[in-house]
Each structure stands twice: as C-alpha cells, then as structure tokens.
Design an enzyme around this catalytic site. Structure first.
Site, PDB file in Angstrom:
ATOM      1  N   LYS A  86       0.901  -1.271   0.039  1.00 13.90           N
ATOM      2  CA  LYS A  86       0.002  -0.104  -0.090  1.00 13.90           C
ATOM      3  C   LYS A  86       0.916   1.297   0.081  1.00 13.90           C
ATOM      4  O   LYS A  86       2.044   1.388   0.087  1.00 13.90           O
ATOM      5  CB  LYS A  86      -0.972  -0.054   1.277  1.00 13.90           C
TER       6      LYS A  86
HETATM    7  C1  LIG Z   1      -5.574  -4.319   1.016  1.00 13.45           C
HETATM    8  C2  LIG Z   1      -7.195  -4.022   1.202  1.00 13.45           C
HETATM    9  C3  LIG Z   1      -7.904  -4.295   2.236  1.00 13.45           C
HETATM   10  C4  LIG Z   1      -7.220  -5.138   3.437  1.00 13.45           C
HETATM   11  O1  LIG Z   1      -6.132  -4.611   3.955  1.00 13.45           O
HETATM   12  P1  LIG Z   1      -5.247  -5.421   4.814  1.00 13.45           P
HETATM   13  O2  LIG Z   1      -4.401  -4.364   5.815  1.00 13.45           O
HETATM   14  O3  LIG Z   1      -4.253  -6.268   4.262  1.00 13.45           O
HETATM   15  O4  LIG Z   1      -5.993  -6.257   5.810  1.00 13.45           O
HETATM   16  C5  LIG Z   1      -9.064  -4.263   2.305  1.00 13.45           C
HETATM   17  N1  LIG Z   1      -9.565  -3.509   1.265  1.00 13.45           N
HETATM   18  C6  LIG Z   1      -8.954  -2.984   0.220  1.00 13.45           C
HETATM   19  C7  LIG Z   1      -9.749  -2.378  -0.821  1.00 13.45           C
HETATM   20  C8  LIG Z   1      -7.738  -3.348  -0.013  1.00 13.45           C
HETATM   21  O5  LIG Z   1      -6.805  -3.221  -1.112  1.00 13.45           O
END
Ligand SMILES: *Cc1c(COP(=O)(O)O)cnc(C)c1O
Length: 386
Positions: free
Chosen positions: A184
């Site tokens: 991210k």
């Molecule tokens: C990555 C992601 C999540 C989950 O995030 P984590 O921190 O890996 O639990 C939820 N929603 C979207 C749209 C994502 O891209």
C-alpha cells in the site's frame, strides 16, 4: 530484458525507518506503546480526523467498524464486488449480508445510480471503496445515507492521500479504514487505521480492538503502578505494535513526496500507452485528488491475440511483476454458493475483472524501471496484435 525481477508493490524502506525500528528493539518496546500513539496523532492530523485508532490491518479496521456500527445478523451492507475480499468478509463476520452493486466501467467505483433500488428495510450501511485511490461520488452517497439513515464506512485502503471536494475522504461518512499492508502507499508490513470524528465510536473501536479491556495494556504495566482492567465487550486482539508504528511514522512523513513520484509514473505510463490496445485509467475527476495507488490497465481483448493471464505471464518472463485488482468478488466460490451470485450479475465488474492488470507504480521505481515496464508492455502488445 532487465536482469532483476521487478517485484510488484515492493515498499521503499530507508535508513530512518530502519533506525526507528532498531530504537524500538533497543528500548524493548515491542508491543503497543508510545510510537503507536505518535503514529495515530500524526495520521489523524494528516487526514483531518478527530480520532485515529491504529490496528493490525485494514481487515481488522473494517471488522471493528462493522461492530461499532452495530451491524448484526441479517443486516445488509452495500458495497461493490470490485474490491478485496476483506471488505465483504468483514460484513459476513458480524452475521451481516454484503449487497453488491456494480461499478462504473471507467472509474471502477460504485455506480451511485444503482444504489437506491437495492436499499431495503434491512440496509444499515454503505462501504464506498475508493478504488485505486479514486474518490467515490460522496455527494450522492451521503444524500442516500441521509435519506435512508445509513452509516457510511469508507474503505480507504487505497486512498490515504485522496481528496474529495477539497477534503480527505475521512471527512465524509462515519468511519474510514486504511491499510498499511506492504504493497500500500504507506507500508508497515501489516497495519491499519480507523479514523472518525465521533469520540464514542473511536473509544468503542479501541476497546473492541484490544480484548474489550477498559485500560490500555501499555499503561497497565507503566511506572504509574499496576492498574486492574475490566472486560466490557467480547473484544479481539487487533492492536498495532510499536515496531509497525515505527515504520508508519516515517512513511507518513514522506507520503507527499512519494505521491509526486507516483503521479509522474502515472503520467509517463498514460503518455507511453496512449496508442496501444488498452483501456487506460479514466482522467481524475475535477475537484478531487487521486492517490495513484494502482495503475490498472484493461487489455482490449478484441484487438489482441492473448488473454490477460498470458499478458501477465509474458510480462513476468520480462522480469516485470504485476497484480490483478480484482477478479470479480461475487464470482469466487464462497459468495456464489452462499449468496447465489452468478456470472452476468455485475457486467462492469466482470468486464474489468477479465481484463485488468496492475503495473508497478511506487516511489521505489527508478527511471530505468519505468522505462523497462513501458518497453515490455509495448513489445508484448506489438507482437500480439490481432
Ligand atoms: C488491502 C485491502 C484491504 C485489506 O487490507 P489489509 O491491511 O491487508 O487487511 C481491504 N480493502 C481493500 C480495498 C484493500 O485493497
């Protein structure tokens, strides 16, 4: 061909992050402590929210948000199938039912025109997914939420930097959830955050995220003397560690600088790919800011001889890593079997899901990396024209 494999979504970690983690280790503060508190303060400042609660992941943030919003058995929550599984799973974990709405084909965010017809007396909330970092149409969503008394929980996993009409998306709706997963825009390995302007909701989330205990554990063992705790909810173990926050503090300091890098790569890709058999990302809507989290191209299958998967494999052979965001969620076995979803239910999501490829876009990429991606995409598409 480039000699080294370009890993999709690899984070940029520098000396300041490394030193901060080492500092946590030297102080023997491994769990939730002062760095988590500092990161929460910095983060709420950045997104313009009154409260921020750091947690272990966005998945945890979504789950706690559902609980704090009193979603329970049989309650319906509206979202899109163009998202990661965690969005829908968080609803299911409370006994709620995810009600999918198709996305716009160009923006890949929820088609607000289709929401109202899916609202029933059981509908409790909407989860707008700010896909790839593009703001959803919040004016329309807020109008519906007001009309039908629905809560809004933003899935801003892609959208830390995203603005809608001059303000960060956390300023719209009741709760906003963020992800700091390795790929991210802000990476702490695993990590997440919930922000809200509602102090009671923030308190509830904080308590639910740490066993349902009334006192912060890190204060429990501090030098002010032992304090007994009480359990007031059946909580979870979703707290963030100081070692994660150590990364987050420095990643957040650099987020604006990294955002400029992402935008530059985005523009270079747009220019280089303009004449290729691809659908490129839609232009950024006026009066919004895009977080440029994902650069997703759709392969124009009517003009090439290869499938999306073959295209990805060819890129892989050129040492370029890619991602898929996402194959349509409603077509995964669990949702098909449990909710009876089938092919054809959400044509735009399916259209995207069959064609989409995410190319590397991160502050870590060098000029040469970007050139390599562009060269490989051009070559493969040139060699596989219909
Ligand atoms: C990555 C992601 C999540 C989950 O995030 P984590 O921190 O890996 O639990 C939820 N929603 C979207 C749209 C994502 O891209």
């Amino acid at each position: 061909m480039r000699s080294e494999f370009l890993i999709f979504g690899s984070p940029k970690i520098e000396e300041d992050e490394i030193n901060e983690v080492v500092d946590s280790l030297r102080k023997c503060w491994l769990g939730t402590g002062p760095k988590v508190a500092q990161f929460e303060n910095q983060f709420k400042e950045y997104v313009g929210a009154k409260h921020a609660v750091a947690v272990h992941s966005c998945t945890a943030a979504l789950h706690l948000s559902m609980i704090a919003s009193d979603i329970g058995p049989g309650d319906e929550v509206i979202t899109t199938p163009m998202t990661f599984a965690a969005t829908a799973n968080s609803i299911i974990h409370t006994g709620g039912i995810p009600v999918f709405i198709d996305v716009n084909r160009d923006t890949m965010t929820i088609d607000v025109k289709q929401i109202e017809e899916k609202i029933t007396t059981r509908t409790k909330a909407i989860i707008p997914v700010h896909f790839a970092g593009r703001a959803c149409q919040m004016d329309e969503i807020i109008a519906l939420a007001n009309k039908y008394k629905l809560k809004i929980i933003n899935d801003a996993a892609h959208a830390i930097e995203t603005d809608y009409h001059g303000k960060k998306v956390s300023n719209y709706g009741n709760l906003t959830t963020y992800s700091f997963y390795s790929t991210k825009n802000l990476a702490t390995g695993e990590g997440g955050m919930v922000t809200t302007d509602d102090g009671e909701l923030a308190e509830k989330i904080k308590i639910y995220g740490l066993h349902g205990m009334t006192k912060d554990a890190w204060k429990r063992f501090s030098d002010t003397g032992y304090k007994h705790y009480e359990i007031i909810y059946p909580g979870f173990k979703y707290n963030m560690m100081d070692m994660q926050a150590a990364l987050g503090i420095h990643q957040l300091e650099k987020i604006e600088r990294y955002s400029i890098c992402r935008k530059e790569i985005w523009d270079r890709y747009n220019e280089a790919f303009a004449e290729l058999p691809l659908f490129l990302p839609a232009a950024v809507e006026p009066n919004t800011r895009h977080a440029f989290h994902l650069y997703t191209i759709l392969l124009d299958l009517s003009k090439v001889k290869i499938t999306r998967d073959e295209f990805m494999n060819l890129l892989h052979r050129e040492n370029i890593g890619t991602g898929v965001h996402y194959t349509a969620l409603h077509l995964h076995p669990y949702y098909k079997e449990r909710f009876g979803y089938k092919k054809g239910d959400f044509p735009n999501t399916e259209f995207i899901g069959e064609r989409t490829v995410s190319l590397p876009i991160s502050a870590k990429l060098t000029d040469q990396d970007v050139e390599d991606v562009i060269g490989a995409v051009k070559n493969i598409l040139h060699n596989n024209k219909k």
